[in-house]
Design a protein around this motif. Structure first.
Motif, mmCIF file in Angstrom:
data_model
loop_
_atom_site.group_PDB
_atom_site.id
_atom_site.type_symbol
_atom_site.label_atom_id
_atom_site.label_comp_id
_atom_site.label_asym_id
_atom_site.label_seq_id
_atom_site.Cartn_x
_atom_site.Cartn_y
_atom_site.Cartn_z
ATOM 1 N N GLY A 209 72.019 52.453 50.689
ATOM 2 C CA GLY A 209 73.450 52.404 50.945
ATOM 3 C C GLY A 209 73.992 51.014 51.240
ATOM 4 N N GLU A 210 73.115 50.056 51.464
ATOM 5 C CA GLU A 210 73.551 48.690 51.761
ATOM 6 C C GLU A 210 73.916 47.962 50.459
ATOM 7 O OE1 GLU A 210 71.845 44.876 54.305
ATOM 8 O OE2 GLU A 210 70.643 46.693 54.152
ATOM 9 N N PHE A 211 74.918 47.086 50.535
ATOM 10 C CA PHE A 211 75.332 46.311 49.366
ATOM 11 C C PHE A 211 74.349 45.173 49.115
ATOM 12 C CE2 PHE A 211 79.561 48.087 50.429
ATOM 13 C CZ PHE A 211 79.764 48.754 49.227
ATOM 14 N N VAL A 212 73.870 45.097 47.891
ATOM 15 C CA VAL A 212 72.998 44.015 47.458
ATOM 16 C C VAL A 212 73.862 42.847 46.996
ATOM 17 C CG1 VAL A 212 71.157 43.386 45.842
ATOM 18 C CG2 VAL A 212 71.234 45.697 46.808
ATOM 19 N N SER A 213 74.954 43.182 46.327
ATOM 20 C CA SER A 213 75.968 42.179 45.981
ATOM 21 C C SER A 213 77.321 42.876 45.932
ATOM 22 C CB SER A 213 75.650 41.487 44.658
ATOM 23 O OG SER A 213 75.805 42.358 43.583
ATOM 24 N N SER A 214 78.353 42.096 46.210
ATOM 25 C CA SER A 214 79.708 42.635 46.197
ATOM 26 C C SER A 214 80.676 41.462 46.085
ATOM 27 C CB SER A 214 79.997 43.439 47.468
ATOM 28 O OG SER A 214 80.236 42.572 48.551
ATOM 29 N N PRO A 215 81.938 41.741 45.749
ATOM 30 C CA PRO A 215 82.923 40.660 45.682
ATOM 31 C C PRO A 215 83.136 39.958 47.025
ATOM 32 C CG PRO A 215 83.754 42.623 44.596
ATOM 33 C CD PRO A 215 82.486 43.009 45.298
ATOM 34 N N LEU A 216 82.784 40.610 48.110
ATOM 35 C CA LEU A 216 82.977 40.033 49.440
ATOM 36 C C LEU A 216 81.805 39.157 49.885
ATOM 37 C CD1 LEU A 216 84.402 43.228 51.161
ATOM 38 C CD2 LEU A 216 85.674 41.334 50.123
ATOM 39 N N GLN A 217 80.770 39.110 49.079
ATOM 40 C CA GLN A 217 79.583 38.333 49.420
ATOM 41 C C GLN A 217 79.929 36.849 49.492
ATOM 42 O OE1 GLN A 217 76.422 39.169 46.731
ATOM 43 N NE2 GLN A 217 74.929 37.949 47.821
ATOM 44 N N ARG A 218 79.543 36.201 50.562
ATOM 45 C CA ARG A 218 79.896 34.785 50.759
ATOM 46 C C ARG A 218 79.057 33.859 49.898
ATOM 47 N NH1 ARG A 218 81.174 34.269 57.173
ATOM 48 N NH2 ARG A 218 82.515 36.078 57.226
ATOM 49 N N GLU A 219 77.760 34.087 49.869
ATOM 50 C CA GLU A 219 76.885 33.215 49.100
ATOM 51 C C GLU A 219 76.295 34.002 47.932
ATOM 52 O OE1 GLU A 219 72.925 30.419 49.528
ATOM 53 O OE2 GLU A 219 73.464 31.718 51.179
ATOM 54 N N PRO A 220 76.611 33.609 46.692
ATOM 55 C CA PRO A 220 76.047 34.329 45.547
ATOM 56 C C PRO A 220 74.536 34.104 45.455
ATOM 57 C CG PRO A 220 77.309 32.430 44.798
ATOM 58 C CD PRO A 220 77.491 32.528 46.276
ATOM 59 N N LEU A 221 73.819 35.183 45.197
ATOM 60 C CA LEU A 221 72.365 35.123 45.106
ATOM 61 C C LEU A 221 71.908 35.596 43.738
ATOM 62 C CD1 LEU A 221 71.439 36.823 48.518
ATOM 63 C CD2 LEU A 221 71.569 34.373 48.034
ATOM 64 N N PHE A 222 70.855 35.003 43.251
ATOM 65 C CA PHE A 222 70.154 35.557 42.103
ATOM 66 C C PHE A 222 68.975 36.302 42.695
ATOM 67 C CE2 PHE A 222 66.838 35.602 38.913
ATOM 68 C CZ PHE A 222 67.534 36.168 37.852
ATOM 69 N N GLN A 223 68.836 37.587 42.314
ATOM 70 C CA GLN A 223 67.788 38.413 42.888
ATOM 71 C C GLN A 223 67.079 39.204 41.791
ATOM 72 O OE1 GLN A 223 68.931 40.219 46.843
ATOM 73 N NE2 GLN A 223 70.970 39.921 45.963
ATOM 74 N N VAL A 224 65.840 39.538 42.060
ATOM 75 C CA VAL A 224 65.071 40.395 41.162
ATOM 76 C C VAL A 224 64.495 41.521 42.008
ATOM 77 C CG1 VAL A 224 63.106 40.553 39.589
ATOM 78 C CG2 VAL A 224 64.495 38.468 39.635
ATOM 79 N N VAL A 225 64.729 42.764 41.573
ATOM 80 C CA VAL A 225 64.222 43.927 42.301
ATOM 81 C C VAL A 225 62.694 43.942 42.205
ATOM 82 C CG1 VAL A 225 64.169 46.450 42.416
ATOM 83 C CG2 VAL A 225 66.324 45.261 41.892
ATOM 84 N N VAL A 226 62.055 44.029 43.358
ATOM 85 C CA VAL A 226 60.595 44.119 43.428
ATOM 86 C C VAL A 226 60.193 45.575 43.637
ATOM 87 C CG1 VAL A 226 58.549 43.447 44.753
ATOM 88 C CG2 VAL A 226 60.368 41.777 44.331
ATOM 89 N N GLN A 227 60.950 46.267 44.480
ATOM 90 C CA GLN A 227 60.639 47.664 44.777
ATOM 91 C C GLN A 227 61.917 48.385 45.164
ATOM 92 O OE1 GLN A 227 57.607 48.106 47.752
ATOM 93 N NE2 GLN A 227 57.968 50.280 48.005
ATOM 94 N N GLY A 228 62.076 49.606 44.667
ATOM 95 C CA GLY A 228 63.255 50.405 44.977
ATOM 96 C C GLY A 228 64.189 50.494 43.793
ATOM 97 N N SER A 229 65.393 50.983 44.041
ATOM 98 C CA SER A 229 66.373 51.129 42.961
ATOM 99 C C SER A 229 67.774 50.872 43.496
ATOM 100 C CB SER A 229 66.287 52.525 42.345
ATOM 101 O OG SER A 229 66.552 53.511 43.313
ATOM 102 N N LEU A 230 68.687 50.551 42.567
ATOM 103 C CA LEU A 230 70.065 50.275 42.940
ATOM 104 C C LEU A 230 71.010 50.778 41.865
ATOM 105 C CD1 LEU A 230 71.054 47.635 41.087
ATOM 106 C CD2 LEU A 230 69.613 46.452 42.685
ATOM 107 N N ASN A 231 72.255 50.980 42.258
ATOM 108 C CA ASN A 231 73.337 51.341 41.347
ATOM 109 C C ASN A 231 74.313 50.186 41.280
ATOM 110 O OD1 ASN A 231 72.772 54.023 40.482
ATOM 111 N ND2 ASN A 231 73.318 54.756 42.521
ATOM 112 N N ILE A 232 74.802 49.923 40.077
ATOM 113 C CA ILE A 232 75.829 48.907 39.885
ATOM 114 C C ILE A 232 77.067 49.631 39.387
ATOM 115 C CG2 ILE A 232 76.478 46.812 38.654
ATOM 116 C CD1 ILE A 232 73.475 46.182 38.488
ATOM 117 N N TYR A 233 78.183 49.384 40.055
ATOM 118 C CA TYR A 233 79.415 50.076 39.685
ATOM 119 C C TYR A 233 80.607 49.179 39.967
ATOM 120 C CZ TYR A 233 79.503 51.056 44.720
ATOM 121 O OH TYR A 233 79.489 50.939 46.088
ATOM 122 N N CYS A 234 81.746 49.586 39.424
ATOM 123 C CA CYS A 234 82.988 48.875 39.728
ATOM 124 C C CYS A 234 83.978 49.885 40.290
ATOM 125 C CB CYS A 234 83.558 48.174 38.493
ATOM 126 S SG CYS A 234 84.116 49.279 37.197
#
Length: 185
Positions: A9-34
């Protein structure tokens, strides 16, 4: 580079994120939506192991209304785009990885955009082309990706099950009975 941990349920990235990060998922899953102008959520993609996040931020700081949310507890490798932008843009192997990732995401978006308007047909298209072995695992997650309610999707699965087009293999889990026998209109 560091390891980033996210809870479900935590945001991995969002428009409100202060510092943009490049990330690669190592374990788990995520949804990307607008979030559309009318306030509705629209599923764009989903990611699991080895899924990169933040490619667009490498090239543009104004991404808009796209969110990546942990669907389960998530572990990612992360690095600051601001601190590493020049080095990343000069690495041809890295840029090839980015091009491959963005191409896959564009293919996914165009498949969704070109999918049939009728929800029954979208369900078949989704199961046939987007699900491993034609299996839907989790009604809630599939409903989110098909942009419908779980109740609507359950009705369609009940109809397809009565017609013999799908078989229930668990709670919220369904499998196409045959890839070749169900015509897509």
């Amino acid at each position: 580079m560091w390891i980033a941990y996210y809870s479900k349920g935590e945001f991995v990235s969002s428009p409100l994120q202060r510092e943009p990060l490049f990330q690669v998922v190592v374990q788990g899953s995520l949804n990307i939506y607008c979030i559309r102008d009318d306030g509705t959520l629209h599923s764009i993609s989903c990611g699991q192991d080895d899924y990169p996040i933040g490619e667009m931020e490498l090239f543009s700081s104004a991404i808009g209304n796209v969110y990546a949310e942990a669907e389960s507890d998530l572990i990612c490798l992360a690095l600051s785009i601001e601190e590493n932008r020049e080095v990343l843009l000069q690495n041809s192997s890295f840029l090839c990885l980015i091009c491959e990732s963005l191409t896959r995401k564009m293919q996914s978006l165009t498949t969704i955009a070109a999918s049939p308007a009728d929800l029954r047909q979208r369900v078949l298209t989704y199961m046939r082309y987007m699900c491993v072995d034609g299996e839907v695992r989790g009604l809630q997650q599939a409903a989110f990706r098909l942009n419908c309610s779980p109740r609507q999707l359950q009705r369609i699965f009940n109809q397809y099950e009565a017609e013999g087009n799908v078989v229930k293999i668990g709670k919220g889990d369904y499998r196409l009975t045959s890839y070749s026998q169900i015509p897509l209109l």
